[in-house]
Design an enzyme around this catalytic site. Structure first.
Site, PDB file in Angstrom:
ATOM      1  CG  ASN A  25      12.204  -6.892 165.614  1.00 35.50           C
ATOM      2  OD1 ASN A  25      11.906  -6.537 164.473  1.00 35.50           O
ATOM      3  ND2 ASN A  25      13.428  -6.706 166.085  1.00 35.50           N
ATOM      4  CB  CYS A  76      12.511  -5.054 174.327  1.00 31.66           C
ATOM      5  SG  CYS A  76      10.953  -4.286 174.840  1.00 31.66           S
ATOM      6  CG  ASP A  80      10.345 -10.587 177.778  1.00 28.01           C
ATOM      7  OD1 ASP A  80      10.367  -9.338 177.695  1.00 28.01           O
ATOM      8  OD2 ASP A  80       9.421 -11.282 177.325  1.00 28.01           O
TER       9      ASP A  80
HETATM   10  P1  4NP Z   1      11.221  -8.324 173.144  1.00 32.64           P
HETATM   11  O1  4NP Z   1      10.229  -7.939 174.342  1.00 32.64           O
HETATM   12  O2  4NP Z   1      10.939  -9.769 172.802  1.00 32.64           O
HETATM   13  O3  4NP Z   1      12.572  -8.144 173.758  1.00 32.64           O
HETATM   14  O4  4NP Z   1      10.917  -7.366 172.021  1.00 32.64           O
HETATM   15  C1  4NP Z   1       8.860  -8.156 174.309  1.00 32.64           C
HETATM   16  C2  4NP Z   1       8.053  -7.327 173.563  1.00 32.64           C
HETATM   17  C3  4NP Z   1       6.684  -7.525 173.559  1.00 32.64           C
HETATM   18  C4  4NP Z   1       6.130  -8.553 174.295  1.00 32.64           C
HETATM   19  C5  4NP Z   1       6.949  -9.402 175.035  1.00 32.64           C
HETATM   20  C6  4NP Z   1       8.319  -9.203 175.032  1.00 32.64           C
HETATM   21  N1  4NP Z   1       4.733  -8.742 174.322  1.00 32.64           N
HETATM   22  O5  4NP Z   1       4.268  -9.647 175.038  1.00 32.64           O
HETATM   23  O6  4NP Z   1       4.007  -8.001 173.625  1.00 32.64           O
END
Ligand code: 4NP
Length: 155
Positions: free
Chosen positions: A11, A13, A125
């Site tokens: 939450n 990106c 991701d």
């Molecule tokens: P999101 O991206 O799921 O698009 O917010 C990520 C943010 C943090 C992490 C992985 C994906 N993390 O491993 O901390």
């Protein structure tokens, strides 16, 4: 009122980008009194954190300011929202793993199901990659949010 919830892993990106792009399109269409948006992560690592700096920079390049703070998806979100949009298949599985009785399966969809131009099935991701990954997320989400807006208007 139609309530949309965008969900990714952290939450910080993809889902805050989807939420803020969708709000931009809703405002542009004059539908702010009919559709609302929120976002959440399946994981708790970034609860309370602002959107990722790299993600915010990519969004800003395309005229979108990323607002919000991280929160974790919770079971009562199934009741609170009309449509829950998962950014990738892992998010989709993790969301439905909380729906023991299978009561809310129809509410949960993959965001890329609403893409009109792109052929991808998931929003990749971008967290561990370079800046081009963040730009790609924004392009893909503009496409999917446009399709989602048409879907909501016509349903
Ligand atoms: P999101 O991206 O799921 O698009 O917010 C990520 C943010 C943090 C992490 C992985 C994906 N993390 O491993 O901390």
């Amino acid at each position: 009122m139609t309530k949309l919830l965008f969900v990714c892993l952290g939450n910080i990106c993809r889902s805050p980008s989807a939420e803020n792009i969708m709000n931009h399109l809703i405002k542009q269409a004059g539908l702010s009194d009919r559709i609302t948006c929120d976002s959440a992560g399946t994981a708790s690592y970034h609860v309370g954190s602002p959107p990722d700096r790299r993600m915010a920079a990519a969004a800003k390049n395309q005229g979108i300011e990323l607002l919000g703070a991280g929160r974790q998806f919770q079971r009562n979100d199934f009741e609170s929202f009309d449509l829950i949009l998962a950014m990738d298949r892992e998010n989709y599985r993790n969301i439905l793993a909380l729906d023991n009785a299978g009561k809310y399966k129809e509410k949960v969809r993959l965001m890329c199901d609403f893409c009109q131009k792109y052929d991808l099935k998931e929003v990749p991701d971008p967290y561990y990659g370079g800046p081009e990954g963040f730009d790609r997320v924004i392009d893909l989400l503009f496409d999917a949010c446009g399709g989602l807006l048409e879907y909501v208007i016509s349903h």
